[in-house]
Design an enzyme around this catalytic site. Structure first.
Site: not given
Length: 268
Positions: A227-229, A254-255
């Site tokens: 995942h990322c943002q 994600s975040w």
């Protein structure tokens, strides 16, 4: 499956452009696409692949919207999609991950994207490209490489899932906060997406990616969720993991979702 490899070098793609089933989709900025693209490549804005609704803008759009997108690019069961972009593979990876989610397995990534294509001195075109829309029907595949927040929480408790956080170290540590909460999913291993790109080779995937990841502890012993943002950077890390044969899925919430949910555990 197709006879065309998942990771394609520019010199490998050039002779394939004559093949009817090959469709190059370019997710570069519109400005870069119009300035010169691979002959026959169709431009696609990355926004078409994301729900765009806050807080988790990176989630999948509804199937109806995805159907419109894939019909517009002329996708058929026989089409082999080759994705490229102008930024090292995030948006190209997002398209290929979406294809895998809908069960379309015929696809490749142009290694290094347009930077590598131009670096190889291969031809560019500024001609308008149009394709005949298809009437394909799509749905989410049963084996789609996708995971949600609830499932991650369950699997963290079972200790059978590894989290690959593709964000920057500052986001991972909680120094840079882009949601209600800062920090990372408990136990997540931070490997920023750009670390998998080789700047000496026009942003191609680094040749020692497997060893590099294994040294960080990302070795495929457990299933990996990346995942990322907003699942843009992590679309590239998903692609790298897939190209190495690692068991990998992605968390599109994600975040931007995890960091805004009231009950999700966070470390920093």
């Amino acid at each position: 499956m197709s006879d065309v490899s998942l990771i394609l070098e520019p010199e490998q793609l050039a002779p394939l452009l004559e093949r009817e089933e090959i469709r190059v989709i370019d997710l570069s900025s519109q400005q870069n696409y119009l300035a010169g693209h691979i002959p026959g490549a169709l431009g696609l804005p990355f926004q078409a692949l994301m729900a765009g609704t806050p807080p988790a803008a990176g989630k999948l759009p509804p199937v109806e919207r995805l159907t419109q997108v894939f019909r517009a690019i002329g996708l058929t069961p026989d089409t082999h999609i080759v994705a490229c972009d102008d930024e090292g593979g995030g948006w190209a990876g997002r398209l290929l991950w979406t294809l895998e989610v809908i069960g379309h397995k015929k696809y490749s990534y142009l290694n290094g994207g347009m930077i590598a294509w131009k670096g190889a001195g291969l031809p560019l075109s500024t001609e308008d490209v149009s394709v005949t829309p298809s009437d394909i029907d799509i749905g989410i595949a049963e084996d789609a490489p996708i995971i949600d927040a609830e499932k991650i929480q369950q699997r963290l408790a079972l200790n059978d899932l590894q989290i690959w956080d593709a964000r920057s170290p500052a986001e991972h540590s909680g120094e840079r906060v882009l949601a209600m909460k800062g920090g990372h999913i408990p136990g997540a291993i931070n490997c920023e997406w750009t670390q998998l790109m080789d700047p000496q080779r026009d942003l191609r995937i680094r040749t020692d990616a497997r060893e590099f990841l294994a040294a960080l502890g990302i070795d495929g012993e457990k299933e990996i969720a990346t995942h990322c943002q907003s699942h843009h950077r992590s679309a590239f890390t998903w692609l790298v993991g897939k190209s190495l044969g690692l068991p990998i899925v992605a968390y599109p919430g994600s975040w931007s979702e995890w960091g805004n949910l009231p009950d999700t555990p966070v470390e920093n």
